[in-house]
Design a protein around this motif. Sequence first.
Motif, PDB file in Angstrom:
ATOM      1  N   ARG A 178      -8.744   2.040  -0.399  1.00  0.00           N
ATOM      2  CA  ARG A 178      -9.815   3.023  -0.183  1.00  0.00           C
ATOM      3  C   ARG A 178     -10.528   2.773   1.154  1.00  0.00           C
ATOM      4  O   ARG A 178     -10.968   3.720   1.818  1.00  0.00           O
ATOM      5  N   SER A 179     -10.608   1.472   1.524  1.00  0.00           N
ATOM      6  CA  SER A 179     -11.306   1.138   2.777  1.00  0.00           C
ATOM      7  C   SER A 179     -10.395   1.245   3.995  1.00  0.00           C
ATOM      8  O   SER A 179     -10.867   1.163   5.119  1.00  0.00           O
TER       9      SER A 179
ATOM     10  N   ASP B 294       0.830  -1.205   0.000  1.00  0.00           N
ATOM     11  CA  ASP B 294       0.000   0.000   0.000  1.00  0.00           C
ATOM     12  C   ASP B 294       0.863   1.252   0.000  1.00  0.00           C
ATOM     13  O   ASP B 294       0.618   2.194  -0.758  1.00  0.00           O
TER      14      ASP B 294
ATOM     15  N   SER C 179      -4.123  -5.044 -13.346  1.00  0.00           N
ATOM     16  CA  SER C 179      -5.395  -5.412 -12.697  1.00  0.00           C
ATOM     17  C   SER C 179      -5.190  -5.596 -11.191  1.00  0.00           C
ATOM     18  O   SER C 179      -6.060  -5.239 -10.395  1.00  0.00           O
TER      19      SER C 179
ATOM     20  N   GLN D  69       0.508   4.072 -14.429  1.00  0.00           N
ATOM     21  CA  GLN D  69       0.108   2.730 -13.990  1.00  0.00           C
ATOM     22  C   GLN D  69       1.025   1.624 -14.545  1.00  0.00           C
ATOM     23  O   GLN D  69       1.351   0.664 -13.856  1.00  0.00           O
TER      24      GLN D  69
ATOM     25  N   GLU E  35      -8.404  11.680  -8.748  1.00  0.00           N
ATOM     26  CA  GLU E  35      -9.243  10.992  -9.734  1.00  0.00           C
ATOM     27  C   GLU E  35     -10.181  11.984 -10.416  1.00  0.00           C
ATOM     28  O   GLU E  35     -10.604  12.959  -9.826  1.00  0.00           O
TER      29      GLU E  35
ATOM     30  N   ARG F  38      -5.163  -2.263  -9.472  1.00  0.00           N
ATOM     31  CA  ARG F  38      -6.512  -1.748  -9.208  1.00  0.00           C
ATOM     32  C   ARG F  38      -7.104  -2.400  -7.953  1.00  0.00           C
ATOM     33  O   ARG F  38      -7.806  -1.742  -7.177  1.00  0.00           O
ATOM     34  N   SER F  39      -6.803  -3.689  -7.744  1.00  0.00           N
ATOM     35  CA  SER F  39      -7.301  -4.363  -6.539  1.00  0.00           C
ATOM     36  C   SER F  39      -6.672  -3.786  -5.275  1.00  0.00           C
ATOM     37  O   SER F  39      -7.349  -3.566  -4.260  1.00  0.00           O
TER      38      SER F  39
ATOM     39  N   LYS G 135      -5.454  -0.790  -4.939  1.00  0.00           N
ATOM     40  CA  LYS G 135      -5.988   0.576  -4.765  1.00  0.00           C
ATOM     41  C   LYS G 135      -7.397   0.530  -4.189  1.00  0.00           C
ATOM     42  O   LYS G 135      -7.764   1.347  -3.320  1.00  0.00           O
ATOM     43  N   SER G 136      -8.203  -0.432  -4.641  1.00  0.00           N
ATOM     44  CA  SER G 136      -9.575  -0.557  -4.139  1.00  0.00           C
ATOM     45  C   SER G 136      -9.582  -0.923  -2.662  1.00  0.00           C
ATOM     46  O   SER G 136     -10.385  -0.378  -1.876  1.00  0.00           O
ATOM     47  N   ARG G 137      -8.704  -1.842  -2.280  1.00  0.00           N
ATOM     48  CA  ARG G 137      -8.633  -2.200  -0.853  1.00  0.00           C
ATOM     49  C   ARG G 137      -8.119  -1.034  -0.001  1.00  0.00           C
ATOM     50  O   ARG G 137      -8.509  -0.865   1.147  1.00  0.00           O
TER      51      ARG G 137
END
Length: 518
Positions: A504-505, A469, A494, A482, A518, A497-498, A500-502
């Motif tokens: 966010r939380s 992270d 890909s 990227q 963004e 992106r996973s 980055k998505s995790r």
Amino acid sequence: MKKYCLIFSILFVLAGCSKSGFNRLKSIEKILDVNPVEAGIRLDSIEPSNLHGKGLAMYAMLRTQADYLTGKSFTSDSLARIATGYWNSRKKDYHAAMSWYSLGCVYSDMGKDPEAIYALLKAKELFPDTLSANYMGSLYMLGKHYNSRKLYDDAINSFSACKRAYERIGDSRNVSLSEYNIGISYFGKKEYTKAREIFEHLLTDSNLDADNRNSCYLYLAHVENGLHGKEGNRKELELVNLYLDGCSDEESRIPGYALKGIALYYSYQTDSAFEYLRIAHDGAQDMDTRILAVKGLEWVAIQMRNYQAAWNAEILNKQYQEELNKMSNLSEITQIQLQHNDEIQNQRFRSRVSKIILVSISLVILLIALAVIFNIQRDRKREAYYLKKYEDFVQKQMEDKATAKGNRLTEACEAFRGGIAFNLVGDVIMQHRSFRQEERDVVVHDINLYFASLIAALRDEAGRLGQQDINLIFCTLLGFDQEVIADIMCTSRSNLRSIKSRLRSKISPESFSLYFKE
């Protein structure tokens, strides 16, 4: 414990005895061709009931060969078949070939032409050395049996192959003997011109033994009879007389008497002709001489107007022809040859399939090896690329520090980029040894100096952040796109992106929008 020791001792002794017996058989095999009598005496001292497997097969083969070479007659093929039964499924192998060759010798001695031809064909295919004496012996015996069954083309092929082999090893005596038999085959085919050329040449060949050289006169007399008939009777009679003068015993004169009777018949010397033909018919051992003599007796009887004798001779001639036709039945031989050819084709097919499978397996192994080598080379090139890039960044940093102070933040970012790239690749390649501690210290110092507050804020805000992270945040802040970030972190886009998505939380929306625009 004592019981087991006793059993092992007995087995050890039996194994030693078996090995000792086989070694004796090997020593007998070495002297068999040179001294078959001595080999037979040594074989008499071996008890075959104590042998089994390969040892018994070897004994059966050697016993058969020793008996054949010493002139003993055979009444059964059972002993020879022990050897062929053991070596039946073997590929090209000397002992397998010798077992079939021995069986062929047995059938030859028993007068079984079809069985002998089949066994000798098997032997010919199994001999690994085509210049060995026994291989050439199998060719020679095949030719003799083909001649016996009036398969003259096959006989010529066998004797010709035999002659070429003897020429290669320089055996002049057997070269001449093979040529002599080729002449007999051409005579049997009624190709009299070729036969005459061969026999006339052999009359002056000192390499051919005296009896066979003398027989050339008889065959030349037959050739004269075949080419010229009654008109060549004078030359025919001269050649027959030369043959009879050279004969050493009465038995060998019998074929000459038959032909001399025919020549005298052509000269109208009926009384002398009848006497010679009668002697030839009564003493003939082979069917061809009997038929020739009885034909001559029929002609002489007609010339003498003794029609009853002519009728009796004609009846005998028909009986002999029926026996000869029965003996010369080609269907049995043809069936044997077809069976043998089928076996050879099957063996060759199995051999080709085995080769294809072996080549296919080899190609698969080669492709796998090439793929492994390619991946190793690719990883090495990739490692070398990142190491070179890092060294260039460090070198440039040192040069910039030596010439001007420059922008410390830019320097830290450049060094950090190289450091991240190196460390991430190093995780894959088990931390490459060439990354020196002082170089690591430079990067750590710059990061602590310019990013200390940011790292502390991140740790306070989200203690669950992992190194991946943090690396993603730093690489984004440093301006990498990227594709470059994926290369630096040795992952896919890909997967980025996973991550980055995790992420966010894990952190607040304000911090996320600060790091990722963004």
